[in-house]
Design a protein around this motif. Structure first.
Motif, PDB file in Angstrom:
ATOM      1  N   TYR A   5      44.492  36.476  49.535  1.00 25.95           N
ATOM      2  CA  TYR A   5      45.151  35.569  50.467  1.00 25.95           C
ATOM      3  C   TYR A   5      44.330  34.026  50.590  1.00 25.95           C
ATOM      4  O   TYR A   5      43.247  34.066  50.074  1.00 25.95           O
ATOM      5  N   SER A  17      39.791  29.987  59.300  1.00 24.53           N
ATOM      6  CA  SER A  17      40.983  31.127  58.934  1.00 24.53           C
ATOM      7  C   SER A  17      40.229  32.036  57.998  1.00 24.53           C
ATOM      8  O   SER A  17      40.280  33.263  58.093  1.00 24.53           O
ATOM      9  N   HIS A  21      39.955  35.947  58.912  1.00 23.78           N
ATOM     10  CA  HIS A  21      40.820  36.988  58.154  1.00 23.78           C
ATOM     11  C   HIS A  21      39.890  38.053  57.342  1.00 23.78           C
ATOM     12  O   HIS A  21      39.993  39.363  57.366  1.00 23.78           O
ATOM     13  N   SER A  22      38.869  37.569  56.859  1.00 21.75           N
ATOM     14  CA  SER A  22      38.135  38.333  56.025  1.00 21.75           C
ATOM     15  C   SER A  22      37.322  39.444  57.012  1.00 21.75           C
ATOM     16  O   SER A  22      37.049  40.644  56.481  1.00 21.75           O
ATOM     17  N   TRP A  24      38.686  40.751  59.755  1.00 16.17           N
ATOM     18  CA  TRP A  24      39.651  41.517  60.157  1.00 16.17           C
ATOM     19  C   TRP A  24      40.038  42.410  58.862  1.00 16.17           C
ATOM     20  O   TRP A  24      40.243  43.740  59.066  1.00 16.17           O
ATOM     21  N   TYR A  34      40.277  36.357  51.327  1.00 15.58           N
ATOM     22  CA  TYR A  34      41.027  35.411  51.830  1.00 15.58           C
ATOM     23  C   TYR A  34      40.052  34.068  51.627  1.00 15.58           C
ATOM     24  O   TYR A  34      38.936  34.045  51.878  1.00 15.58           O
ATOM     25  N   ASN A  60      48.277  30.973  54.146  1.00 18.19           N
ATOM     26  CA  ASN A  60      48.939  30.242  55.438  1.00 18.19           C
ATOM     27  C   ASN A  60      48.952  28.917  54.774  1.00 18.19           C
ATOM     28  O   ASN A  60      48.375  28.386  53.820  1.00 18.19           O
ATOM     29  N   THR A  88      53.156  30.347  57.189  1.00 21.97           N
ATOM     30  CA  THR A  88      52.667  31.620  56.682  1.00 21.97           C
ATOM     31  C   THR A  88      53.714  31.804  55.589  1.00 21.97           C
ATOM     32  O   THR A  88      54.914  31.915  55.701  1.00 21.97           O
ATOM     33  N   GLY A 248      47.068  33.422  63.608  1.00 21.54           N
ATOM     34  CA  GLY A 248      46.609  34.169  62.372  1.00 21.54           C
ATOM     35  C   GLY A 248      46.875  35.600  62.408  1.00 21.54           C
ATOM     36  O   GLY A 248      47.022  36.293  61.268  1.00 21.54           O
ATOM     37  N   SER A 251      50.259  36.335  61.312  1.00 17.02           N
ATOM     38  CA  SER A 251      50.320  36.196  59.706  1.00 17.02           C
ATOM     39  C   SER A 251      49.814  37.505  59.009  1.00 17.02           C
ATOM     40  O   SER A 251      50.348  38.080  58.058  1.00 17.02           O
ATOM     41  N   PHE A 252      48.693  37.992  59.782  1.00 13.32           N
ATOM     42  CA  PHE A 252      47.975  39.125  59.115  1.00 13.32           C
ATOM     43  C   PHE A 252      48.785  40.397  59.106  1.00 13.32           C
ATOM     44  O   PHE A 252      48.904  40.940  58.067  1.00 13.32           O
TER      45      PHE A 252
END
Length: 280
Positions: A5, A17, A21-22, A24, A34, A60, A88, A248, A251-252
């Motif tokens: 992503y 971001s 995200h990484s 998560w 990401y 994103n 997104t 975020g 989006s996830f």
């Protein structure tokens, strides 16, 4: 195969971001990565084609592409269509692109988490009329906030936004400055104050009342010049970390159908940037 992503924007080096995200992905044992991609305005069409060809599963969208990416997508969900802005993108199984907007609900969640839920009768001023402002304005309206006005450098953009949400007033920045005491929630949605911005303040806060809630969606730095002045004048302040994390997270969930831990992430982002929410 490992999924990947991205976040696209101009500028993009400031974005947290990728690290969020990484983490998560790691926390939830999802095999994905990401990355940030610096995409200039005139390269957006090529960039979207490249993202599809290279097998991205979603991305994103940040400044300045939230509105201009729309013609390049195959469909919008009802929220993004209503807002006229996308943050997104989901690549569907058939390769088509669906656009969503999680900015608005991300901001509302952050506002109510920090300041409470009994705010819907307070008069609101949104500064700016771009993609983020539209997302926030529509989300506030949808969630039952009654009085929403907009001030922008170009008043025609303010008028379009207010007409689209059936809001109260479209103001010039000078009008908003002189009438600022009338508003009890003030939301700064422009890039002013970002570390990469040449502009520190979108407008003066000389007339802000100490009973106002002043929010800035910029999260890096935590204390923008806008929030610093609001704090000095006794207002309750909210930086952009909560919105950043909540949008975020939405989006996830669109990409993975998994819900990450937002509370812990907000604390971690604030620690990384040097402190908590300002003067809540």
């Amino acid at each position: 195969m490992k999924k990947w992503y991205a976040v696209i924007g101009d500028p993009i080096s400031h974005s947290m971001s990728p690290s969020m995200h990484s983490k998560w992905f790691a926390d939830l044992s999802i095999d994905a990565t990401y990355i940030p991609l610096h995409i200039k305005r005139d390269r957006l069409v090529n960039a979207v084609q490249s993202l599809k060809c290279l097998g991205a599963s979603g991305w994103n969208v940040t400044i300045p592409h939230k509105e201009t990416i729309i013609p390049l997508l195959d469909r919008l969900d009802s929220t993004a269509a209503m807002m006229g802005a996308v943050n997104t993108v989901v690549v569907e199984e058939d390769g088509s692109l669906t656009g969503y907007n999680t900015d608005g609900i991300g901001f509302v969640n952050s506002l109510e988490e920090a300041m409470g839920t009994n705010l819907k009768e307070l008069p609101i001023l949104i500064i700016g009329a771009g993609g983020a402002a539209r997302g926030i304005a529509f989300a506030l309206k949808t969630q039952g906030y009654k009085s929403i006005s907009c001030a922008n450098r170009t008043i025609e953009s303010s008028k379009r936004l207010i007409n689209d949400i059936e809001g109260d007033r479209a103001l010039s920045l000078s009008q908003a400055e002189s009438e600022l005491a009338q508003f009890l929630i003030i939301i700064q949605t422009t890039p002013a104050g970002m570390k990469t911005s040449e502009v520190d303040m979108p407008m003066s806060l000389e007339n802000v009342t100490s009973s106002a809630i002043v929010a800035d969606i910029v999260y890096n730095p935590l204390l923008t010049p806008f929030l610093a002045e609001a704090k000095d004048r006794g207002a309750r302040c909210l930086n952009g970390v909560g919105m950043f994390v909540h949008q975020g997270a939405f989006s996830f969930q669109k990409w993975t159908n998994r819900k990450p831990d937002t509370k812990q992430t907000i604390e971690q982002v604030e620690q990384t940037l040097g402190g908590p929410h300002v003067n809540r």
